[in-house]
Design a protein around this motif. Structure first.
Motif, PDB file in Angstrom:
ATOM      1  N   ILE A 144       0.755  -1.118  -0.131  1.00  0.00           N
ATOM      2  CA  ILE A 144      -0.116  -0.062  -0.184  1.00  0.00           C
ATOM      3  C   ILE A 144       0.818   1.247   0.073  1.00  0.00           C
ATOM      4  N   ILE A 145       0.777   1.995  -1.129  1.00  0.00           N
ATOM      5  CA  ILE A 145       1.486   3.150  -1.087  1.00  0.00           C
ATOM      6  C   ILE A 145       0.593   4.658  -0.735  1.00  0.00           C
ATOM      7  N   LYS A 146      -0.660   4.503  -0.830  1.00  0.00           N
ATOM      8  CA  LYS A 146      -1.532   5.708  -0.491  1.00  0.00           C
ATOM      9  C   LYS A 146      -3.003   5.128  -0.158  1.00  0.00           C
ATOM     10  N   VAL A 147      -3.476   5.904   0.919  1.00  0.00           N
ATOM     11  CA  VAL A 147      -4.958   5.716   1.162  1.00  0.00           C
ATOM     12  C   VAL A 147      -5.488   6.780   1.421  1.00  0.00           C
ATOM     13  N   ASN A 148      -6.788   6.872   1.584  1.00  0.00           N
ATOM     14  CA  ASN A 148      -7.736   8.161   1.645  1.00  0.00           C
ATOM     15  C   ASN A 148      -8.100   7.951   3.051  1.00  0.00           C
ATOM     16  N   LYS A 149      -8.737   9.057   3.650  1.00  0.00           N
ATOM     17  CA  LYS A 149      -9.224   9.123   4.969  1.00  0.00           C
ATOM     18  C   LYS A 149     -10.385   8.119   5.297  1.00  0.00           C
ATOM     19  N   ALA A 150     -11.234   7.852   4.201  1.00  0.00           N
ATOM     20  CA  ALA A 150     -12.219   6.459   4.341  1.00  0.00           C
ATOM     21  C   ALA A 150     -11.704   5.344   5.031  1.00  0.00           C
TER      22      ALA A 150
ATOM     23  N   PHE B 102     -10.115   1.315   8.546  1.00  0.00           N
ATOM     24  CA  PHE B 102      -9.065   0.181   9.013  1.00  0.00           C
ATOM     25  C   PHE B 102      -7.732   0.603   9.818  1.00  0.00           C
ATOM     26  N   GLY B 103      -8.055   1.990  10.274  1.00  0.00           N
ATOM     27  CA  GLY B 103      -7.106   2.649  11.105  1.00  0.00           C
ATOM     28  C   GLY B 103      -5.916   3.263  10.355  1.00  0.00           C
TER      29      GLY B 103
ATOM     30  N   TYR C 111      -3.382  -7.425   1.023  1.00  0.00           N
ATOM     31  CA  TYR C 111      -4.229  -8.536   1.514  1.00  0.00           C
ATOM     32  C   TYR C 111      -4.073  -8.756   3.100  1.00  0.00           C
ATOM     33  N   GLU C 112      -2.950  -7.995   3.580  1.00  0.00           N
ATOM     34  CA  GLU C 112      -3.179  -8.206   5.309  1.00  0.00           C
ATOM     35  C   GLU C 112      -4.149  -7.162   5.858  1.00  0.00           C
ATOM     36  N   VAL C 113      -4.284  -6.004   5.089  1.00  0.00           N
ATOM     37  CA  VAL C 113      -5.156  -4.956   5.704  1.00  0.00           C
ATOM     38  C   VAL C 113      -6.800  -5.276   5.134  1.00  0.00           C
ATOM     39  N   HIS C 114      -6.799  -5.602   4.004  1.00  0.00           N
ATOM     40  CA  HIS C 114      -8.352  -5.807   3.684  1.00  0.00           C
ATOM     41  C   HIS C 114      -8.675  -7.171   3.815  1.00  0.00           C
TER      42      HIS C 114
ATOM     43  N   GLY D 293     -20.894  -6.814  -4.550  1.00  0.00           N
ATOM     44  CA  GLY D 293     -20.886  -6.491  -3.035  1.00  0.00           C
ATOM     45  C   GLY D 293     -20.778  -7.901  -2.245  1.00  0.00           C
ATOM     46  N   VAL D 294     -19.775  -8.107  -1.416  1.00  0.00           N
ATOM     47  CA  VAL D 294     -19.600  -9.195  -0.514  1.00  0.00           C
ATOM     48  C   VAL D 294     -18.877  -8.487   0.917  1.00  0.00           C
ATOM     49  N   LYS D 295     -19.333  -9.424   1.767  1.00  0.00           N
ATOM     50  CA  LYS D 295     -19.044  -8.819   3.160  1.00  0.00           C
ATOM     51  C   LYS D 295     -17.438  -8.948   3.511  1.00  0.00           C
ATOM     52  N   ASN D 296     -16.904  -7.735   4.248  1.00  0.00           N
ATOM     53  CA  ASN D 296     -15.601  -7.812   4.408  1.00  0.00           C
ATOM     54  C   ASN D 296     -15.426  -8.107   5.937  1.00  0.00           C
ATOM     55  N   ILE D 297     -14.173  -8.210   6.434  1.00  0.00           N
ATOM     56  CA  ILE D 297     -13.821  -8.597   7.802  1.00  0.00           C
ATOM     57  C   ILE D 297     -14.499  -7.691   8.901  1.00  0.00           C
ATOM     58  N   HIS D 298     -15.116  -6.428   8.377  1.00  0.00           N
ATOM     59  CA  HIS D 298     -15.889  -5.567   9.356  1.00  0.00           C
ATOM     60  C   HIS D 298     -17.229  -5.784   9.250  1.00  0.00           C
ATOM     61  N   GLY D 299     -17.860  -6.764   8.200  1.00  0.00           N
ATOM     62  CA  GLY D 299     -19.270  -7.107   8.252  1.00  0.00           C
ATOM     63  C   GLY D 299     -19.853  -6.029   7.347  1.00  0.00           C
ATOM     64  N   MET D 300     -19.262  -5.226   6.466  1.00  0.00           N
ATOM     65  CA  MET D 300     -19.945  -4.245   5.636  1.00  0.00           C
ATOM     66  C   MET D 300     -19.824  -5.218   4.470  1.00  0.00           C
ATOM     67  N   VAL D 301     -21.040  -4.737   3.693  1.00  0.00           N
ATOM     68  CA  VAL D 301     -21.213  -5.272   2.064  1.00  0.00           C
ATOM     69  C   VAL D 301     -20.198  -3.916   1.271  1.00  0.00           C
ATOM     70  N   ILE D 302     -19.384  -4.692   0.629  1.00  0.00           N
ATOM     71  CA  ILE D 302     -18.623  -3.759  -0.065  1.00  0.00           C
ATOM     72  C   ILE D 302     -18.407  -4.123  -1.546  1.00  0.00           C
ATOM     73  N   GLU D 303     -18.650  -3.204  -2.326  1.00  0.00           N
ATOM     74  CA  GLU D 303     -18.624  -3.246  -3.826  1.00  0.00           C
ATOM     75  C   GLU D 303     -17.053  -2.648  -4.317  1.00  0.00           C
TER      76      GLU D 303
END
Length: 526
Positions: A196-202, A207-208, A217-220, A246-256
């Protein structure tokens, strides 16, 4: 000629020669002065242009500061700097030396040249004399000064273009940075090694912080290594964008998610952008809408069925009630064969009633999208053969012909529902055919599908009714069978069951000659 005359002649010659030498000296001295003057003007011109370049290179200088300093620099480059003033007008602003008069009309001796930016007039540079001086060339101005002012405006035009481009780039970069930081989608930029070389505030909110430098793959996905079917890996392999539903991620959200390649000028992939969108609430709303639509469909279907099937349900119930009453009231008076005949009629009426109810239930489930298919790899040959044999037993006065190849590939179907389709189509052919007429059931392979057809030699379907054959409540009035009619749901159910298997159904018919119903099923080929 005496000596006196000779001396006089010699003196005159020497005097002429002396005058020539004096003239030559004066001429050379004038030329030297002219060269010195030209050299001085050239030095002043170079100093002016060099000075402008130095001002432009000064770190942090603003365009307004640059224009004012250039205006202050110009008078020293003209031949009468003590009476020279300068003014630069650009972008609706005016920059001038302190000795410039307030009104342009007060100045008689003036040179000017337009500043052009991208070929369009953006401003003007004016150099003025505050007093009249001896006229040389263009009034009091030198030709070199005309060349100089033209060079100055050209240099200012280039500087302005570059600063505008720099400001536009900075504004664009600033806007993109703000957009990247504040967009509500989850944006992660990763290199070709999944770092990962850049992320936004969201992303940081979920994820912290401290994600840059870690593996994606460690983060997501909370994995120790890359998943073999990871969309990011596919993007790196193919160079094409990809999308995951859309599938559920490790935080239980459905992410597209969308995965987009970033390429350099040579077309090489240098990074992958992972864009995720939280659609959890949207999925909940869609589910509620779907449930509401199902209820509406069920209510509408119920109303339609109640309006159209009351007679069909009443007929078998009347038969059951009538014969049951006779058996109860006259049990001791009835002969054995009479009782058996009444019981057989009751049995047929019950069977018909059960079939009508099954059709109602099937239609309701299909309309509401609640019909579950239990598919399995099945031998279509065996299924069709059983359907034809049983139909022949039920109707011995009809002639059923089966045209079945020796070997057919297997299909992935819900055998119970496809058997229902076969029974419906064969029963329809029986109802609309006369005694002794052939009903041909044929199967053949067409590319990656099986084509099944049921052809009769009956009354056919009128051309104006063909479009309505698979509609709910459709019943042709040309039935030849003595059996009571149904509710007109059979073909509508067949169409929906075939569609649920990835096939399609259609009919060809000619009135007075018969009809052929066709439907297809995909083969179970890997």
């Amino acid at each position: 000629m005496n000596d006196k005359d000779k001396t006089k002649r010699q003196f005159i010659n020497e005097l002429v020669e002396l005058r020539q030498r004096i003239a030559e000296f004066e001429a050379s001295n004038t030329e030297r002065k002219q060269l010195e003057h030209a050299l001085n003007e050239r030095v002043k011109e170079l100093n002016c242009l060099h000075g402008i370049a130095g001002i432009d290179e000064r770190p942090g200088i603003t365009p307004d500061e640059l224009y004012q300093e250039v205006a202050n620099l110009l008078p020293a480059s003209w031949q009468y700097p003590e009476i020279t003033c300068a003014r630069i007008t650009i972008n609706g602003k005016e920059f001038k030396t302190k000795n410039c008069p307030g009104s342009r009309g007060e100045v008689k001796w003036k040179q000017s040249s337009d500043i052009k930016v991208h070929g369009e007039r953006a401003g003007v540079v004016e150099v003025c004399y505050l007093e009249e001086r001896p006229e040389l060339d263009e009034g009091p101005f030198l030709k070199e000064e005309r060349l100089l002012i033209d060079a100055v405006v050209k240099q200012l035009g280039h500087i302005t273009e570059r600063k505008q481009a720099k400001e536009a780039l900075w504004e664009s970069s600033r806007f993109i940075s703000l957009l990247f930081a504040n967009i509500t989608d989850f944006i992660t930029v990763q290199d070709t090694d999944y770092n990962i070389i850049k992320v936004n505030k969201a992303v940081e909110r979920v994820f912290g912080k401290g994600l840059v430098g870690r593996k994606c793959y460690e983060v997501h996905q909370s994995r120790d290594n890359i998943c073999p079917d990871c969309p990011a890996a596919k993007v790196l392999a193919t160079g094409k964008p990809t999308h995951s539903s859309g599938v559920k991620n490790i935080h239980g959200m459905v992410i597209e998610k969308w995965f987009l390649p970033v390429k350099d000028e040579q077309g090489n992939i240098i990074a992958v952008i992972r864009q995720g969108r939280d659609i959890t609430e949207r999925k909940r709303v869609e589910e509620r809408i779907r449930e509401a639509e199902i209820l509406k469909k069920l209510d509408r279907l119920r109303a339609e069925l109640l309006a159209n099937v009351s007679h069909e349900l009443r007929t078998p119930l009347t038969t059951i009630k009538g014969y049951s009453t006779i058996l109860l009231d006259y049990d001791t008076r009835l002969r054995h064969n009479e009782k058996r005949r009444y019981l057989e009629s009751i049995d047929k009426a019950v069977n018909r009633l059960v079939r009508l109810i099954d059709q109602l239930i099937d239609m309701s489930r299909l309309e509401a999208g609640l019909m579950e298919m239990e598919k399995a790899i099945t031998s279509i040959s065996k299924l069709i053969r059983e359907a034809v044999v049983e139909a022949q037993i039920r109707t011995p006065r009809r002639k059923l012909v089966l045209n079945l190849p020796k070997r057919l590939p297997r299909v992935n179907i819900d055998a119970r529902h496809i058997r229902e389709v076969l029974d419906n189509l064969i029963d329809n052919a029986i109802k609309y055919s006369g005694e002794g007429k052939e009903i041909v059931v044929k199967v053949r392979r067409v590319r990656r599908k099986l084509l099944i057809s049921i052809a009769d030699q009956g009354v056919g379907i009128p051309a104006d009714e063909l479009e309505r054959v698979f509609s709910r409540m459709y019943r042709s009035k040309q039935r030849l069978s003595d059996e009571p009619g149904g509710m007109g749901l059979g073909l509508a159910i067949c169409q929906r069951l075939v569609a649920a298997h990835g096939g399609r159904i259609w009919v060809k018919s000619e009135e007075g000659k018969g009809s052929t119903f066709f439907f297809t099923l995909p083969l179970a080929i890997k």
